[in-house]
Write a protein that holds these residues in place. Structure first.
Motif, PDB file in Angstrom:
ATOM      1  N   UNK A   1     -45.809 -25.629  70.119  1.00 21.61           N
ATOM      2  CA  UNK A   1     -46.581 -25.402  71.420  1.00 21.61           C
ATOM      3  C   UNK A   1     -47.335 -24.252  70.745  1.00 21.61           C
ATOM      4  N   UNK A   2     -48.800 -23.902  71.384  1.00 23.01           N
ATOM      5  CA  UNK A   2     -49.406 -23.212  71.160  1.00 23.01           C
ATOM      6  C   UNK A   2     -49.186 -22.033  71.739  1.00 23.01           C
ATOM      7  N   UNK A   3     -49.177 -20.946  70.635  1.00 24.97           N
ATOM      8  CA  UNK A   3     -49.298 -19.870  71.196  1.00 24.97           C
ATOM      9  C   UNK A   3     -50.695 -18.683  71.849  1.00 24.97           C
ATOM     10  N   UNK A   4     -50.708 -19.088  73.240  1.00 26.22           N
ATOM     11  CA  UNK A   4     -51.683 -17.733  73.807  1.00 26.22           C
ATOM     12  C   UNK A   4     -52.013 -16.321  72.659  1.00 26.22           C
ATOM     13  N   UNK A   5     -50.535 -16.274  73.089  1.00 26.80           N
ATOM     14  CA  UNK A   5     -51.075 -14.279  72.582  1.00 26.80           C
ATOM     15  C   UNK A   5     -51.372 -14.108  71.114  1.00 26.80           C
ATOM     16  N   UNK A   6     -51.088 -15.540  70.211  1.00 23.17           N
ATOM     17  CA  UNK A   6     -51.206 -15.086  68.916  1.00 23.17           C
ATOM     18  C   UNK A   6     -52.838 -16.196  68.819  1.00 23.17           C
ATOM     19  N   UNK A   7     -52.996 -16.983  69.308  1.00 22.76           N
ATOM     20  CA  UNK A   7     -54.310 -17.304  69.148  1.00 22.76           C
ATOM     21  C   UNK A   7     -55.674 -16.385  69.783  1.00 22.76           C
ATOM     22  N   UNK A   8     -55.076 -15.602  71.133  1.00 22.20           N
ATOM     23  CA  UNK A   8     -55.879 -14.430  71.521  1.00 22.20           C
ATOM     24  C   UNK A   8     -56.116 -13.407  70.603  1.00 22.20           C
ATOM     25  N   UNK A   9     -55.270 -13.270  69.523  1.00 27.28           N
ATOM     26  CA  UNK A   9     -55.152 -11.673  68.343  1.00 27.28           C
ATOM     27  C   UNK A   9     -56.714 -12.453  66.591  1.00 27.28           C
ATOM     28  N   UNK A  10     -55.711 -14.217  67.181  1.00 26.23           N
ATOM     29  CA  UNK A  10     -56.600 -14.499  66.045  1.00 26.23           C
ATOM     30  C   UNK A  10     -58.334 -13.974  66.456  1.00 26.23           C
ATOM     31  N   UNK A  11     -58.797 -14.917  67.754  1.00 26.43           N
ATOM     32  CA  UNK A  11     -59.865 -14.905  68.237  1.00 26.43           C
ATOM     33  C   UNK A  11     -61.009 -13.631  68.440  1.00 26.43           C
ATOM     34  N   UNK A  12     -59.643 -12.049  68.555  1.00 28.89           N
ATOM     35  CA  UNK A  12     -60.303 -11.114  68.995  1.00 28.89           C
ATOM     36  C   UNK A  12     -60.786 -10.511  67.119  1.00 28.89           C
ATOM     37  N   UNK A  13     -60.155 -10.811  66.063  1.00 31.04           N
ATOM     38  CA  UNK A  13     -60.509 -10.081  65.103  1.00 31.04           C
ATOM     39  C   UNK A  13     -60.940 -11.381  64.414  1.00 31.04           C
ATOM     40  N   UNK A  14     -61.644 -12.175  65.393  1.00 28.51           N
ATOM     41  CA  UNK A  14     -62.615 -13.050  64.419  1.00 28.51           C
ATOM     42  C   UNK A  14     -63.674 -12.648  65.091  1.00 28.51           C
ATOM     43  N   UNK A  15     -63.859 -12.318  66.260  1.00 27.71           N
ATOM     44  CA  UNK A  15     -65.175 -11.494  67.452  1.00 27.71           C
ATOM     45  C   UNK A  15     -65.624 -10.101  66.525  1.00 27.71           C
ATOM     46  N   UNK A  16     -64.367  -9.370  66.542  1.00 25.80           N
ATOM     47  CA  UNK A  16     -64.424  -8.205  65.732  1.00 25.80           C
ATOM     48  C   UNK A  16     -65.038  -8.235  64.732  1.00 25.80           C
ATOM     49  N   UNK A  17     -65.062  -9.202  63.392  1.00 26.06           N
ATOM     50  CA  UNK A  17     -65.674  -9.436  61.745  1.00 26.06           C
ATOM     51  C   UNK A  17     -67.183  -9.732  62.026  1.00 26.06           C
ATOM     52  N   UNK A  18     -67.362 -10.172  63.025  1.00 26.90           N
ATOM     53  CA  UNK A  18     -68.640 -10.611  63.492  1.00 26.90           C
ATOM     54  C   UNK A  18     -69.961  -9.728  64.669  1.00 26.90           C
ATOM     55  N   UNK A  19     -68.741  -8.658  64.525  1.00 24.10           N
ATOM     56  CA  UNK A  19     -69.834  -7.728  64.972  1.00 24.10           C
ATOM     57  C   UNK A  19     -70.311  -6.295  64.288  1.00 24.10           C
ATOM     58  N   UNK A  20     -69.476  -6.683  62.813  1.00 23.88           N
ATOM     59  CA  UNK A  20     -68.466  -6.036  62.166  1.00 23.88           C
ATOM     60  C   UNK A  20     -70.387  -5.378  61.324  1.00 23.88           C
ATOM     61  N   UNK A  21     -71.407  -5.961  61.324  1.00 24.15           N
ATOM     62  CA  UNK A  21     -72.397  -5.377  60.955  1.00 24.15           C
ATOM     63  C   UNK A  21     -73.626  -5.108  61.858  1.00 24.15           C
ATOM     64  N   UNK A  22     -72.483  -4.328  62.944  1.00 24.32           N
ATOM     65  CA  UNK A  22     -73.468  -3.883  64.449  1.00 24.32           C
ATOM     66  C   UNK A  22     -74.559  -4.291  64.799  1.00 24.32           C
ATOM     67  N   UNK A  23     -74.472  -5.999  64.946  1.00 28.14           N
ATOM     68  CA  UNK A  23     -75.539  -6.836  65.407  1.00 28.14           C
ATOM     69  C   UNK A  23     -75.045  -6.493  67.531  1.00 28.14           C
ATOM     70  N   UNK A  24     -75.722  -5.964  68.362  1.00 27.79           N
ATOM     71  CA  UNK A  24     -75.466  -6.142  69.625  1.00 27.79           C
ATOM     72  C   UNK A  24     -74.317  -7.182  70.380  1.00 27.79           C
ATOM     73  N   UNK A  25     -74.682  -8.283  69.541  1.00 29.48           N
ATOM     74  CA  UNK A  25     -73.775  -9.388  70.533  1.00 29.48           C
ATOM     75  C   UNK A  25     -72.932  -9.690  70.391  1.00 29.48           C
ATOM     76  N   UNK A  26     -72.070 -10.831  70.817  1.00 32.42           N
ATOM     77  CA  UNK A  26     -70.918 -10.697  70.626  1.00 32.42           C
ATOM     78  C   UNK A  26     -70.997 -12.040  69.954  1.00 32.42           C
ATOM     79  N   UNK A  27     -69.217 -12.373  69.195  1.00 33.23           N
ATOM     80  CA  UNK A  27     -69.922 -14.349  68.041  1.00 33.23           C
ATOM     81  C   UNK A  27     -69.644 -14.741  68.679  1.00 33.23           C
ATOM     82  N   UNK A  28     -69.976 -15.920  67.923  1.00 36.51           N
ATOM     83  CA  UNK A  28     -69.146 -16.760  68.871  1.00 36.51           C
ATOM     84  C   UNK A  28     -68.568 -18.046  67.600  1.00 36.51           C
ATOM     85  N   UNK A  29     -67.556 -17.954  68.988  1.00 34.60           N
ATOM     86  CA  UNK A  29     -65.682 -18.464  68.784  1.00 34.60           C
ATOM     87  C   UNK A  29     -65.422 -19.607  69.622  1.00 34.60           C
ATOM     88  N   UNK A  30     -65.755 -20.434  68.810  1.00 30.27           N
ATOM     89  CA  UNK A  30     -65.171 -21.824  69.816  1.00 30.27           C
ATOM     90  C   UNK A  30     -64.366 -23.251  69.744  1.00 30.27           C
TER      91      UNK A  30
END
Length: 483
Positions: A49-78
């Motif tokens: 089954x889907x692992x909610x905790x692991x999915x949350x960690x993946x999305x947090x990693x991708x969201x962090x990457x989207x802000x790595x260049x200093x942009x102030x708005x959140x990334x699109x995690x779709x």
């Protein structure tokens, strides 16, 4: 922002597998808007089954990457989480019936509740965008792609319900994307494989396919997805997603939000536009966000090169990047929880009661008793999948209905054929009921546990079937159902 940063801001790629590190690195290197999560990206637990905790960690990693260049708005995690057949995140998240259920139930407040409940669960995992709802108006069995993903065959109802569902999503902090302009429910070719051609003129499109999009635009929906459909009345031979006149028509309706393409790696586009050419063509035509280019590095290079060569106006890239950044800035402000409070969201599975309410309101009797039990004592079950039959048996047992003897209930699964027996039940689109020979015909529009509970309640006479056909089924006109 540099041209390289702007070029990244309009790209939303996919990746393979459950390790998101390479995708995160690409997001940082190319300044990408974020990422879409597909079925093979979802981490699974020991039970599959889907692992909610692991999915949350993946999305947090991708969201962090989207802000790595200093942009102030959140990334699109779709994600594509429509309900019914288009569901990327399965159990333990709530399972939802098909979108056609909302048309059968005919309740905008119920559709809004469902949109809110569905979105709240994925918001808790870190998703910011859901490429739903489907605002296409289905023409029935000749529609091979949308079918039960459509909310209704009635344009006005499709618009009202898509708006309500979208508003519920937004209340839960997830951006909806109303799709697929200029309308995918009335073409007879699947754009995943080939390029459908929409033969209708502008007047016919305005009267049918465009009505739900006008309704969504009128209330300020933030994002509209364009489909890979050629409309000769707008631009012959060119997919709408890459067609300037199509974006002009969309903007002519007053749309000021983000126009996102359907996946650029689909057959309808790849056959005509190899390499990075699809990305630059879509951007030049008027798209703001380019979804799932076949090779995101190639697409990024093509955009930067096109601006340098003057074949893509720098002002067009600026416009697209600003729209995407503005939408995400707005979403970040609109959904930020008060200081010191927990983030919004809901536990996986928390929408089960709402999902069951949708199915109970949608179940439709085309022929058979409306005011008395349809079966008594026991039933036999045939058709459907093994899971369908197991769920049906479980629902029957809960209601005190035996299995193994009595009238034969024939289940028709996704894209199934007409059936015989005593009672025919369509679990997805209702079209196969038109040629089924069973004297009792029921449209259920879903195969969730709650849908089978609703079916058993109607069969046993413990509940009425309040649903009405949202589109014609053979000789049964739209609106058919129990009084």
């Amino acid at each position: 922002m540099s041209v390289e940063e702007k070029a990244g801001q309009v790209l939303m790629p996919v990746y393979a597998g459950t390790d998101a590190e390479a995708q995160a690195a690409a997001i940082e290197r190319l300044h990408l808007a974020g990422s879409i999560i597909m079925g093979d990206n979802i981490p699974l637990d020991a039970r599959g089954q889907a692992d909610p905790a692991a999915m949350t960690a993946v999305n947090a990693r991708l969201a962090k990457a989207a802000k790595a260049d200093g942009r102030p708005w959140p990334g699109l995690i779709g994600v594509d989480q429509e309900g019914g057949i288009v569901t990327r995140l399965g159990a333990p998240l709530t399972e939802w019936p098909t979108a056609l259920s909302y048309g059968a139930a005919g309740s905008a407040p119920l559709a809004k509740d469902a949109g809110r409940a569905l979105a709240a669960e994925i918001a808790s995992l870190g998703f910011t965008v859901d490429f739903a709802p489907d605002a296409d108006v289905t023409i029935g069995p000749a529609d091979p792609t949308i079918g039960a993903r459509s909310m209704s065959g009635n344009p006005d109802a499709a618009g009202t319900l898509a708006v309500a569902f979208s508003q519920g999503m937004q209340e839960a902090g997830v951006l909806p994307a109303v799709k697929h302009f200029p309308g995918h429910g009335s073409v007879t070719v699947d754009s995943h494989q080939d390029l459908p051609v929409q033969p209708a003129g502008i007047a016919e499109l305005e009267a049918r396919d465009w009505k739900p999009f006008r309704a969504a635009i009128a209330v300020g929906m933030p994002m509209v997805m364009t489909g890979h459909i050629a409309v000769p009345a707008l631009q012959p031979g060119v997919p709408a997603s890459l067609s300037g006149p199509t974006y002009a028509a969309l903007r002519g309706m007053g749309f000021k939000g983000v126009a996102v393409t359907d996946a650029l790696n689909m057959g309808a586009v790849q056959q005509q536009y190899p390499g990075g050419s699809a990305a630059t063509a879509a951007l030049a035509a008027g798209a703001d966000l380019l979804l799932m280019p076949t090779d995101v590095g190639e697409a990024h290079t093509a955009i930067v090169s096109a601006v340098a060569a003057g074949t893509l106006p720098a002002a067009r890239l600026d416009e697209a990047a600003v729209r995407v950044a503005t939408m995400m800035t707005w979403r970040g402000r609109a959904t930020s929880p008060p200081a010191g409070s927990a983030p919004a969201g809901a536990a996986p599975g928390s929408g089960a009661d709402t999902s069951a309410r949708v199915s109970a309101a949608a179940v439709t009797v085309l022929s058979g008793h409306c005011d008395a039990p349809i079966v008594e004592g026991s039933i036999r079950i045939a058709g459907g999948s093994a899971q369908d039959r197991a769920r049906f048996e479980a629902a029957a047992a809960k209601a005190g209905l035996g299995t193994g003897a009595g009238p034969l209930v024939s289940l028709i699964g996704y894209a199934g054929r007409p059936v015989g027996g005593d009672i025919a039940v369509a679990l997805d689109a209702p079209w196969p009921l038109q040629d089924s020979t069973a004297p009792v015909k029921i449209a259920l529009y879903g195969r969730t546990p709650g849908a089978f509970d609703a079916l058993v309640a109607v069969l046993a006479g413990k509940a009425t079937a309040p649903g009405k056909l949202p589109a014609a089924v053979g000789s049964y006109p739209a609106g058919t159902g129990c009084p």
